[in-house]
Design an enzyme around this catalytic site. Structure first.
Site, PDB file in Angstrom:
ATOM      1  N   VAL A 174       0.833  -1.199   0.000  1.00 50.14           N
ATOM      2  CA  VAL A 174       0.000   0.000   0.000  1.00 50.14           C
ATOM      3  C   VAL A 174       0.869   1.251   0.000  1.00 50.14           C
ATOM      4  CG1 VAL A 174      -1.986  -1.052   1.116  1.00 50.14           C
ATOM      5  CG2 VAL A 174      -0.195  -0.030   2.524  1.00 50.14           C
ATOM      6  N   LYS A 175       0.367   2.262  -0.689  1.00 48.75           N
ATOM      7  CA  LYS A 175       0.942   3.602  -0.660  1.00 48.75           C
ATOM      8  C   LYS A 175      -0.077   4.472   0.067  1.00 48.75           C
ATOM      9  CE  LYS A 175       1.966   7.527  -3.727  1.00 48.75           C
ATOM     10  NZ  LYS A 175       1.817   8.048  -5.113  1.00 48.75           N
TER      11      LYS A 175
END
Length: 261
Positions: A174-175
């Site tokens: 995830v960013k």
């Protein structure tokens, strides 16, 4: 090629990654620092970036410049500066497009808590299913409330929910935004989390301190754009961030690598 082999093109053996976000042209056009992409990309590579998040056009036209980097292709897009700019609204490219370009991963944004929550999560889930059929990893860019959301969406509580949703949908990493209490996010998300850079900070040292704080809280890397490619010396800034990630440098040591350090 397996998902694991492709992920190893993005994350180093220490489990961390310095991703340079270079997809801003889809919204901003020729943004500062992106007017001559080839020259800027050469500086980023020279500084020691691990991977690049970019567009179909960049990946096509500047394949030679980014050949040494892991390639993360952005599949979605939406508003530009000439329009409403309300965030990604459609999937523009396919998994087949990404594979033809030799991408090591693809990226899709989702906005939990926004009016586009269901639509963006549905796109993310569909992309994950299709990508994993071909062993292609997916980075989920999770932005609670949307790009212009208020402070109530930028708390560790909200970010932790968004990150966990991405994990449950099957993303590979995830960013996400950084917030105080980021340990809550990394403790409850069973995926690697990389912190997005956001708008250019007033001080380069402030940005380096944020990166250091995020790493101490369990982040496994960063996905920074404007704070690198709009820096006075993009090569030096890339190297300074790389030192924080991969050499466990202090903020003082990293700052000393900059021209005004």
């Amino acid at each position: 090629m397996s998902t694991t082999r492709r992920l190893n093109r993005i994350f180093r053996p220490d489990g961390r990654s310095l991703i340079v976000a270079f997809d801003h042209g889809m919204i901003d056009g020729p943004a500062k620092g992106m007017e001559q992409p080839g020259l800027t990309l050469q500086k980023i590579v020279a500084g020691g970036a691990d991977a690049i998040l970019t567009t179909f056009g960049m990946a096509t036209r500047f394949a030679a410049e980014i050949a040494r980097l892991g390639l993360i292709l952005r599949l979605d897009g939406g508003g530009t500066k000439l329009g409403k700019m309300d965030g990604p609204g459609a999937q523009f490219y396919t998994i087949a497009d990404a594979l033809r370009l030799g991408a090591d991963a693809v990226a899709v944004s989702a906005f939990p808590g926004s009016p586009k929550e269901e639509a963006t999560l549905e796109t993310l889930a569909r992309v994950i299913g299709e990508a994993h059929t071909w062993g292609l990893p997916v980075m989920a860019e999770m932005v609670p409330g949307g790009f212009d959301s208020g402070p109530e969406f930028r708390s560790a509580d909200s970010i932790a929910i968004a990150a966990r949703v991405a994990a449950e949908l099957g993303a590979d990493w995830v960013k996400i935004p950084y917030a105080a209490g980021f340990e809550q996010v990394t403790r409850s998300c069973y995926l690697p989390a990389v912190v997005l850079g956001g708008a250019k900070k007033g001080s380069e040292r402030i940005m380096l301190q944020t990166v250091s704080d995020a790493l101490q809280a369990g982040a496994m890397g960063v996905a920074i754009g404007r704070n690198i490619f709009q820096a006075d010396d993009p090569t030096a800034m890339t190297a300074a961030v790389a030192a924080l990630l991969h050499k466990n440098a202090s903020v003082d040591e990293a700052a000393a690598m900059l021209p005004n350090g």
